[in-house]
Enzyme design. Structure first.
Site, PDB file in Angstrom:
ATOM      1  N   SER A  93     -33.131 -19.668 -12.653  1.00  0.00           N
ATOM      2  CA  SER A  93     -32.959 -18.340 -11.958  1.00  0.00           C
ATOM      3  C   SER A  93     -33.193 -17.334 -12.998  1.00  0.00           C
ATOM      4  O   SER A  93     -32.555 -17.697 -13.990  1.00  0.00           O
ATOM      5  CB  SER A  93     -31.920 -18.415 -10.951  1.00  0.00           C
ATOM      6  OG  SER A  93     -31.754 -17.217 -10.518  1.00  0.00           O
ATOM      7  N   TYR A  99     -22.793 -18.565  -9.501  1.00  0.00           N
ATOM      8  CA  TYR A  99     -24.159 -18.868  -9.319  1.00  0.00           C
ATOM      9  C   TYR A  99     -25.006 -18.929 -10.693  1.00  0.00           C
ATOM     10  O   TYR A  99     -25.588 -19.757 -11.359  1.00  0.00           O
ATOM     11  CB  TYR A  99     -24.810 -18.050  -8.352  1.00  0.00           C
ATOM     12  CG  TYR A  99     -26.293 -18.282  -8.121  1.00  0.00           C
ATOM     13  CD1 TYR A  99     -26.834 -19.562  -7.494  1.00  0.00           C
ATOM     14  CD2 TYR A  99     -27.297 -17.606  -8.688  1.00  0.00           C
ATOM     15  CE1 TYR A  99     -28.167 -19.750  -7.059  1.00  0.00           C
ATOM     16  CE2 TYR A  99     -28.847 -17.821  -8.440  1.00  0.00           C
ATOM     17  CZ  TYR A  99     -28.946 -19.023  -7.584  1.00  0.00           C
ATOM     18  OH  TYR A  99     -30.426 -19.449  -7.557  1.00  0.00           O
TER      19      TYR A  99
END
Length: 254
Positions: free
Chosen positions: A138, A151
């Site tokens: 990501s 995250y």
């Protein structure tokens, strides 16, 4: 070009979102796709969609955070040519308000889950002459995003594991790359907005869309096409790289 004919691919988290789009794209490219997901109904729905389009698919129900489940599932598949680690969970929070339980949950799925799949597939790929691995990282791995502490931790680990695997198994003809999407319009986004911004879903969707300089979120299908390329024989000279697919987020957001 980009044919996966006679190849077997395992795609985790393929019951929905990016994983589902990858499974459908791989199937269209003639791969036999194993739809790995914790949710039985979602996995079987993806398989039905592939079969109705004339493709080949099988459901593979397992919890990626439990190593023995992953090993057993992968043994059931047999020879695996391609692995896409797409299963993951998100979390909203900072270092001071992220609970230990939430941190561990994100770690178990996003980090240990990827490790478990790598641990299970690499011996098979080595014995079968190689393979291609694609991990979903990501932009959170390389830029600071607000309220994404756990995250971001997990995706930074995925990025690092990608480089390590690419280095360790290059002589075994195993390629390992990752991609780093920005915001992608998946069912998770719609659920997040409905839960956190009831009555303001459209306003917040447009606001989040504008955080990408290109002015919108990506579609799962756009992400899946990059995954197809990196897992195809046309990308045989590519390993140990991460590819942002971010609408200009990393380089142009200043």
């Amino acid at each position: 070009m980009f044919s996966l004919d006679n190849k077997t691919a395992v795609v985790t988290g393929a019951g929905s979102g990016i994983g589902k789009a990858v499974a459908l794209t791989f199937s269209a490219a003639k791969a036999h796709v194993y739809v790995a997901d914790l949710n039985v109904e979602n996995a079987e729905a993806t398989v039905r969609e592939i079969e109705e389009a004339g493709g080949k698919a099988s459901a593979l129900v397992c919890d990626v955070s439990i190593q023995q489940e992953v090993i057993k599932a992968f043994q059931h598949v047999g020879k695996i040519d391609i692995l896409v680690n797409s299963a993951g969970v998100s979390h909203i929070g900072r270092a001071d308000n992220t609970t230990s339980e939430d941190f561990e949950r994100v770690f178990r799925v996003n980090v240990q889950g990827v490790y478990n799949c790598l641990h299970a597939v690499i011996p098979s790929m080595k014995s079968n002459g190689g393979g291609a691995i694609l991990n979903l990282a990501s932009i959170a791995a390389v830029v600071g995003l607000p309220d994404r502490f756990a995250y971001s931790m997990s995706k930074g680990a995925v990025y690092a594991m990608t480089l390590s695997v690419a280095k360790d198994y290059i002589k075994d003809n195993i390629r390992c790359n990752s991609i780093s999407p920005a915001r992608v319009h998946t069912p998770f986004v719609d659920g997040f907005l409905a839960k956190n911004y009831p009555g303001q879903e459209q306003e917040m969707f447009e606001k989040l869309s504008r955080t990408q300089p290109i002015g919108r979120m990506a579609s799962p299908e756009e992400i899946s096409k990059l995954v197809l390329y990196l897992c195809s024989d046309e990308a045989s000279f590519i390993t140990g790289n991460d590819y942002p697919i971010d609408g200009g987020f990393i380089k142009l957001n200043n």
